[in-house]
Design a protein around this motif. Structure first.
Motif, PDB file in Angstrom:
ATOM      1  N   ILE A 126       0.823  -1.201   0.000  1.00  0.00           N
ATOM      2  CA  ILE A 126       0.000   0.000   0.000  1.00  0.00           C
ATOM      3  C   ILE A 126       0.859   1.254   0.000  1.00  0.00           C
ATOM      4  O   ILE A 126       0.487   2.283  -0.582  1.00  0.00           O
ATOM      5  CB  ILE A 126      -0.990   0.003   1.191  1.00  0.00           C
ATOM      6  CG1 ILE A 126      -2.078   1.054   0.991  1.00  0.00           C
ATOM      7  CG2 ILE A 126      -0.264   0.210   2.510  1.00  0.00           C
ATOM      8  CD1 ILE A 126      -3.018   0.768  -0.138  1.00  0.00           C
ATOM      9  N   ALA A 127       2.020   1.196   0.633  1.00  0.00           N
ATOM     10  CA  ALA A 127       2.929   2.340   0.620  1.00  0.00           C
ATOM     11  C   ALA A 127       3.554   2.519  -0.756  1.00  0.00           C
ATOM     12  O   ALA A 127       3.604   3.623  -1.303  1.00  0.00           O
ATOM     13  CB  ALA A 127       4.018   2.168   1.672  1.00  0.00           C
ATOM     14  N   HIS A 145       0.472   5.180  -1.620  1.00  0.00           N
ATOM     15  CA  HIS A 145       0.785   6.406  -0.889  1.00  0.00           C
ATOM     16  C   HIS A 145       2.010   7.143  -1.424  1.00  0.00           C
ATOM     17  O   HIS A 145       1.969   8.371  -1.600  1.00  0.00           O
ATOM     18  CB  HIS A 145       0.953   6.104   0.594  1.00  0.00           C
ATOM     19  CG  HIS A 145      -0.331   5.784   1.287  1.00  0.00           C
ATOM     20  ND1 HIS A 145      -1.324   6.718   1.488  1.00  0.00           N
ATOM     21  CD2 HIS A 145      -0.799   4.615   1.813  1.00  0.00           C
ATOM     22  CE1 HIS A 145      -2.343   6.154   2.117  1.00  0.00           C
ATOM     23  NE2 HIS A 145      -2.043   4.881   2.326  1.00  0.00           N
ATOM     24  N   THR A 205       1.504   2.843   7.423  1.00  0.00           N
ATOM     25  CA  THR A 205       1.033   1.760   6.554  1.00  0.00           C
ATOM     26  C   THR A 205       1.531   0.399   7.024  1.00  0.00           C
ATOM     27  O   THR A 205       1.583  -0.555   6.253  1.00  0.00           O
ATOM     28  CB  THR A 205       1.495   1.983   5.096  1.00  0.00           C
ATOM     29  OG1 THR A 205       2.908   1.738   5.005  1.00  0.00           O
ATOM     30  CG2 THR A 205       1.194   3.383   4.631  1.00  0.00           C
ATOM     31  N   HIS A 225      -0.545  -0.050  14.079  1.00  0.00           N
ATOM     32  CA  HIS A 225      -1.128   1.244  13.732  1.00  0.00           C
ATOM     33  C   HIS A 225      -1.250   2.167  14.936  1.00  0.00           C
ATOM     34  O   HIS A 225      -0.780   3.308  14.910  1.00  0.00           O
ATOM     35  CB  HIS A 225      -2.508   1.054  13.102  1.00  0.00           C
ATOM     36  CG  HIS A 225      -2.476   0.523  11.712  1.00  0.00           C
ATOM     37  ND1 HIS A 225      -3.623   0.291  10.970  1.00  0.00           N
ATOM     38  CD2 HIS A 225      -1.439   0.176  10.910  1.00  0.00           C
ATOM     39  CE1 HIS A 225      -3.291  -0.166   9.778  1.00  0.00           C
ATOM     40  NE2 HIS A 225      -1.980  -0.263   9.726  1.00  0.00           N
ATOM     41  N   GLU A 232      -3.504   4.148   8.074  1.00  0.00           N
ATOM     42  CA  GLU A 232      -4.326   3.214   7.321  1.00  0.00           C
ATOM     43  C   GLU A 232      -5.326   2.546   8.257  1.00  0.00           C
ATOM     44  O   GLU A 232      -5.114   2.433   9.461  1.00  0.00           O
ATOM     45  CB  GLU A 232      -3.454   2.155   6.624  1.00  0.00           C
ATOM     46  CG  GLU A 232      -3.052   2.526   5.211  1.00  0.00           C
ATOM     47  CD  GLU A 232      -4.247   2.676   4.285  1.00  0.00           C
ATOM     48  OE1 GLU A 232      -5.298   2.044   4.521  1.00  0.00           O
ATOM     49  OE2 GLU A 232      -4.152   3.459   3.326  1.00  0.00           O
ATOM     50  N   GLY A 258      -7.310   6.216   6.463  1.00  0.00           N
ATOM     51  CA  GLY A 258      -7.228   5.947   5.037  1.00  0.00           C
ATOM     52  C   GLY A 258      -8.438   5.313   4.387  1.00  0.00           C
ATOM     53  O   GLY A 258      -8.302   4.275   3.722  1.00  0.00           O
TER      54      GLY A 258
END
Length: 318
Positions: free
Chosen positions: A14-15, A19, A75, A81, A98, A125
């Motif tokens: 995802i990074a 992002h 992420t 998190h 996220e 996110g």
């Protein structure tokens, strides 16, 4: 306005796929730092995006002392998190975390309180709110073009492998729900403009393929406080599929293939295609966050939305 210095925690899919490309595409943002399990991995990540002058870290404390760091995008795996976002907020950094924002309500509330106390931006996110077609559709639906909204049906399947870290008890609590289901639940609330707790909520969880100690498929039936009923299907068991259906007492709408990072897909409103210009939703999400930091906008999804998302997941798994 000067550019916002952005650091990324976690250098996975995802990074790398969403992002970091968004940072390079937003004029008001600049990639200044990356934190990964090893400094070499962080350095490789930065090199992929030609982040001149950016620094690589393998230690959170050192990362947070970076003099150019204003905003941190978290992420990492779900279990990290909340503690990482908390450390960032305590260090005076704005945060985009996220989903899910945390694994427990106490952790989630701590993040919301820290952001408020420090007058910092805390965003979550839920990038599907930033899809241009979804935004156009929401405006038309809330404007009454299908009448009163009565029901929403949302589905998102993505075929994760059984080695996915969300199936590991040391890294996550949920699997399909935290990967795709929480997006669907948040989108249903947002499309119906209802940010209250559910009036009714029930979930059926299945793990019949890999027998992992996590949800592999989840089916949720719920009712919003404002009245519309909601169905959500999230799964990691079958090929990729995304769909949104909204039913009103005078019409309906269907979104197909609109959950991808390119911001595309087809939307039909009352039998006719809805015209919109596709824009990468991660770019829109970050652009609004940069504007929020400058006091010119609100984040697409704030800490309150993240807190509701955590409550949803806990209810589903109860």
């Amino acid at each position: 306005m000067e550019q916002v210095g952005v650091g990324v925690i976690g250098t996975g899919y995802i990074a790398t796929g969403a992002h970091a490309p968004a940072i390079t595409a937003v004029p008001g943002a600049r990639l200044v730092a990356a934190l990964s399990r090893t400094e070499s991995t962080a350095r490789e990540f930065l090199g992929t995006f030609d982040a001149s002058g950016a620094r690589a870290y393998d230690d959170l404390s050192a990362f947070l002392t970076d003099p150019d760091l204003d905003l941190v995008i978290v992420t990492s795996p779900d279990a990290l998190h909340a503690p990482q976002a908390e450390a960032c907020l305590r260090a005076g950094k704005h945060v985009l975390v996220e989903k899910p924002m945390a694994l427990g309500l106490g952790e989630a509330r701590t993040l919301v309180d820290l952001a408020a106390h420090g007058k910092l931006v805390l965003a979550v996110g839920y990038h599907l709110r930033c899809h241009a077609g979804h935004e156009a559709l929401r405006e038309r639906v809330l404007g009454g073009e299908i009448g009163t909204v009565r029901h929403l049906r949302l589905a998102w399947s993505y075929p994760f492998e059984d080695t996915n870290w969300r199936a590991r008890s040391d890294l996550a609590t949920w699997w399909a729900l935290s990967a795709t289901g929480t997006h669907c639940l948040d989108l249903a609330r947002w499309l119906a403009d209802d940010a209250d707790d559910w009036a009714r909520f029930s979930a059926l969880i299945g793990n019949s393929r890999w027998r992992a100690p996590r949800d592999e498929t989840a089916v949720i039936a719920a009712e919003l406080a404002s009245g519309p009923t909601v169905e959500v299907l999230s799964s990691v068991q079958f090929p990729e599929y995304t769909r949104v259906e909204i039913f009103g007492d005078h019409g309906s709408s269907i979104c197909a293939g609109t959950f991808g990072p390119d911001g595309g897909g087809e939307i039909v409103l009352n039998g006719r295609p809805l015209d919109y210009t596709p824009v990468n939703p991660f770019v829109v999400q970050l652009s609004r966050l940069v504007q929020t930091i400058a006091g010119q906008a609100e984040p697409a999804a704030d800490g309150a939305a993240g807190l509701l998302g955590v409550r949803d997941l806990l209810q589903a798994a109860a």
